[in-house]
Motif scaffolding. Structure first.
Motif: not given
Lengths: 191, 286, 363
Positions: A17-32, A36-40, A53-54, B56-61
């Motif tokens: 869950q943290a991995a998915h959440a981080f990817r959402a957080a990283m994506t929005v920080m990289a793309r002002p 994105r949805q952010l759950v967990g 979740t953050l 950075t990896l998720t299991p879906d990558d």
């Protein structure tokens, strides 16, 4: 609905869950401007799902967290302490600050980094009533030409980006959605 | 079954790396210090890239690893195996199918998409290091944008050799602020640094992470009268016929004959599958 | 004809199978047990624990066996394993004053409370190969004496009582942790000492030796060297007090260094400090010398430009796992970079030739 206790509402499968959440957080920080949805997490009242979740994803005993206004309730304090071990600190020492914009202000009280270590700055998690891609025009790294995002206070955020490479970075949370505004973004009010 | 945490690192370490990545994205080209951990592969062999990928990896990558542009170089194989084992992620050799690509020394030829992430392994993150060995000094130079020394070095090259003699790890200016080392990619790859994908740079031994958000302005340092030139061997790939790809030179016999082949093995393969043929294609596939 | 290099995976597997075979050596020779390594190669075990920053003799023995006796490789195995261990808490500072000493010597006083105890040392052995050991390692029991029960005071305390040595005030400030925070320069003394204690023995030795030969000479005497067992205690929040969780063997060295005084300090002796896991006295003494050399700034001494005074130089290059990794990475393929250099050199040569021809044509 089951009553929220300090022990519940954490990640059930933290690594994933943290991995998915981080990817959402990283994506929005990289793309002002992107949303994105952010759950967990299921945080107690006073924190949105996205803000909770953050915090579970990014804070721990090594990071000071400042709870502002409605976010500073006994339930939130206990929940955050139990799940992250993050010390609660005053705004001036915070790595992360969370709350409504007006409760988080003034912006000058947060760490903006030093010329040699601009990364040593606070990240503000701003709880918003709405989050939509309209309003101020954004330009800069992460943005192809321009992007748009409704911002709580354009003048204050412009002043922050004028400090570049120093300054605070922002997540805007609303329910289970998140957007971000790094200090590198140049902001023009809706023209 | 798996005795290690997902993607090997413990959660606290991942959080520390993730915080560094977010700050790196907020200040493009600035090197964020991070408490690099000892990994089960040696420093200098991609520990920085591995830690960034693990955080950075998720299991879906779908994960791809290249070294020198190739998926089958031994260290790329070793790192790919590591993540297959510790993260259970799917892996691929096809650039288009990958969501995260870890690389050493190359940017893939195929244009990367917005939903992809490129993770670089970086040996020496500090572009000023060979001009000034002290961290305390280079940090000051970055804070004051004192980049004159770098221009002097490049200009000395020109006066001595008639050209800038830096062929790889060619320094760039990021978003008009920080001078950044793009890692030891050939300067041929520099123009590709402005791309749709997120680029993350990890230097494990030197404990630094830096980043380029998509569409960040990246300018290779040069002079008006000596503009930057992205050069490559003046040949076409002998296997796929590509004239736009970076080439490896291979010595083919005792007489010292050479052939030129794409360094990006997946690019070369996909071109040959699409029917393109280079001068030696028949023999090469025989 | 050209066939692209393929089969990296198979090659790696085969190489590792061969390595395993070589590690075992002749199967007709009995296999080493971990207990044998731990008991009979204990100084190697100590070095691996010290530079691996993990106190576990059995794991260190395993690492030495797996590494075929390559101690830097063994240290690497221990460091990589250490990374995966959860951190439950921190011990309270160990009290080396309460050490049960196996060895305790001072070069500055002929005798002192606690006495001079040689202990199990190579000192004064004649370095003659003992061929008897090749055939038969049995040894008669060494004579023993009743252990000393009272604490053995530190030699430097006697100098301190007289005000002759620089005071080291105690501090409750938690020290930084270089395994958890990236190194930042200038590094304070706790961080420097951490880097030195896990630094490569050979590197620290070479640095220390350079100070003795005049590169920032600081006239060190071994005020005291002690080796022995100390208790490790940890505060348990639920109990509200510290309990002993185990014992470790440490080597501690305090040097007493000449000091003529400076703008800020009166003439007095100064100190260097070394503390290392296990019986590792060469390392502990070397560490103390380098520590002292690195203290020039706080003591108001001159920067003599000596390598051992330069903390960025010393601390950035002391770690043998960082050093060996980066050194050995140059055997990885670099043909993309090499190709770009090749093209550049060809281009520069071509242009130089053209210039030459143009000049000749003009003449």
């Amino acid at each position: 609905m089951t009553p929220q206790t300090r022990f519940s509402g954490g990640f059930t499968d933290a690594p994933v869950q943290a991995a998915h959440a981080f990817r959402a957080a990283m994506t929005v920080m990289a793309r002002p401007g992107e949303i994105r949805q952010l759950v967990g997490a299921t945080p107690p009242e006073g924190l949105s799902v996205a803000a909770g979740t953050l915090l579970l994803t990014l804070s721990d005993p090594d990071t000071g967290v400042y709870l502002a206004g409605a976010a500073d309730s006994p339930a939130v304090r206990q929940w955050l302490t139990f799940h992250t071990g993050a010390p609660l600190v005053p705004a001036a020492q915070a790595d992360f600050a969370v709350g409504l914009w007006q409760d988080l202000m003034p912006l000058e009280q947060y760490r903006i980094g030093t010329p040699e270590y601009p990364d040593r700055s606070a990240t503000l998690i701003v709880e918003c009533g709405v989050l939509h891609q309209s309003g101020a025009t954004l330009r800069g790294p992460g943005i192809r030409d321009t992007a748009r995002l409704a911002l709580p206070d354009v003048a204050a955020l412009q002043a922050n980006s004028d400090l570049y490479p120093l300054g605070c970075d922002f997540f805007f949370t609303c329910g289970d959605t998140v957007a971000a505004l790094p200090r590198s973004t140049r902001i023009e009010p809706k023209g | 079954m798996n005795e290690y945490n997902f993607a090997y690192l413990d959660e606290q370490t991942k959080r520390m790396i993730r915080r560094a990545i977010l700050k790196a994205l907020a200040v493009p080209g600035y090197q964020v210090p991070f408490a690099s951990r000892e990994m089960p592969m040696p420093y200098g062999w991609g520990t920085g890239g591995v830690q960034v990928s693990a955080a950075t990896l998720t299991p879906d990558d779908v994960f791809k690893v290249i070294d020198q542009g190739a998926d089958d170089t031994t260290n790329a194989v070793s790192i790919r195996k590591f993540f297959e084992k510790t993260a259970g992620v799917a892996t691929t050799e096809e650039t288009g199918k990958a969501t995260i690509i870890q690389t050493r020394h190359r940017i893939p030829e195929a244009r990367l998409r917005a939903d992809q992430i490129l993770v670089y392994q970086v040996p020496i993150p500090e572009p000023l290091r060979f001009l000034e060995p002290r961290e305390t000094e280079t940090r000051k130079m970055h804070s004051l944008q004192e980049y004159g020394l770098m221009h002097v070095k490049l200009y000395e090259d020109i006066s001595q050799h008639g050209a800038i003699s830096t062929a790889y790890a060619y320094p760039v200016r990021v978003a008009d602020r920080y001078v950044m080392d793009p890692s030891p990619i050939p300067k041929f790859d520099n123009p590709k640094l402005e791309m749709d994908a997120i680029q993350l740079f990890g230097a494990g031994r030197e404990q630094r992470i830096y980043a380029l958000p998509p569409h960040t302005r990246v300018v290779s340092l040069d002079f008006e009268d000596y503009p930057f030139e992205a050069s490559k061997a003046d040949h076409a790939c002998n296997l796929c016929g590509a004239e736009d790809s970076y080439l490896d030179e291979v010595i083919t016999d005792d007489a010292g004959n050479r052939m030129f082949v794409c360094s990006d093995t997946d690019y070369c393969r996909s071109r040959r599958e699409a029917g393109h043929q280079g001068r030696l294609a028949q023999e090469g596939t025989a | 004809m050209y066939v692209a290099v393929k089969g990296g995976e198979k090659a790696i597997e085969n190489a590792h199978a061969w390595l395993a075979e070589e590690r075992r050596g002749d199967p007709g020779v009995a296999e080493l047990s971990l207990a044998q390594i731990r008991e009979q190669l204990s100084l190697a075990v100590n070095r691996v624990m010290a530079e691996g920053s993990l106190y576990d003799p059995d794991l260190a023995a395993l690492a030495i066996k797996q590494a075929r006796g390559d101690l830097i490789e063994a240290i690497f195995l221990i460091r990589a394993y250490r990374t995966t261990l959860p951190r439950f808490g921190c011990s309270t500072p160990v009290d080396t004053g309460g050490m049960a000493c196996d060895r305790r010597i001072s070069a500055t006083f002929k005798d002192a409370p606690g006495g001079q105890v040689l202990g199990p040392t190579f000192d004064y052995t004649h370095r003659l190969l003992d061929f008897k050991l090749a055939a038969d390692g049995a040894v008669p029991a060494a004579p023993s004496a009743a252990p000393r029960h009272e604490p053995t005071p530190h030699i430097t305390e006697f100098l301190k009582d007289e005000g002759l040595i620089q005071d080291e005030p105690a501090s409750d400030e938690p020290p930084g942790d270089l395994t958890r925070e990236p190194m930042e320069f200038p590094a304070d003394r706790p961080l420097r000492l951490q880097a030195l204690t896990r630094g490569d023995e050979g590197f620290v030795l070479g640095m220390a030796y350079s100070t003795q030969r005049g590169y920032a000479r600081n006239h060190a005497f071994v005020g005291e060297l002690r080796i022995g067992t100390v208790a490790v205690e940890m505060e348990i929040p639920e109990l509200g007090f510290a309990i002993e969780i185990g014992e470790i063997v440490l080597t501690e060295c305090e040097t007493v260094n000449q000091f003529k005084g400076s703008k800020t300090e009166p003439p007095q002796f100064t100190r260097g400090y070394g503390l290392v896991f296990g019986q590792s006295e060469r390392k502990a003494i070397a560490m103390a010398l380098v520590d002292r050399a690195l203290r020039w700034e706080e003591l108001g001494e001159d920067d003599l430009g000596a390598p051992a005074q330069d903390q960025e130089f010393v601390l950035s290059h002391a770690d043998n796992i960082q050093a060996t990794g980066f050194l050995e990475h140059i055997k990885l393929p670099h043909y993309v970079d090499f190709q770009s250099e090749l093209e550049l050199v060809r281009k520069l040569r071509r242009e130089a030739e053209e210039r030459l021809e143009a000049r000749e044509a003009a003449e």
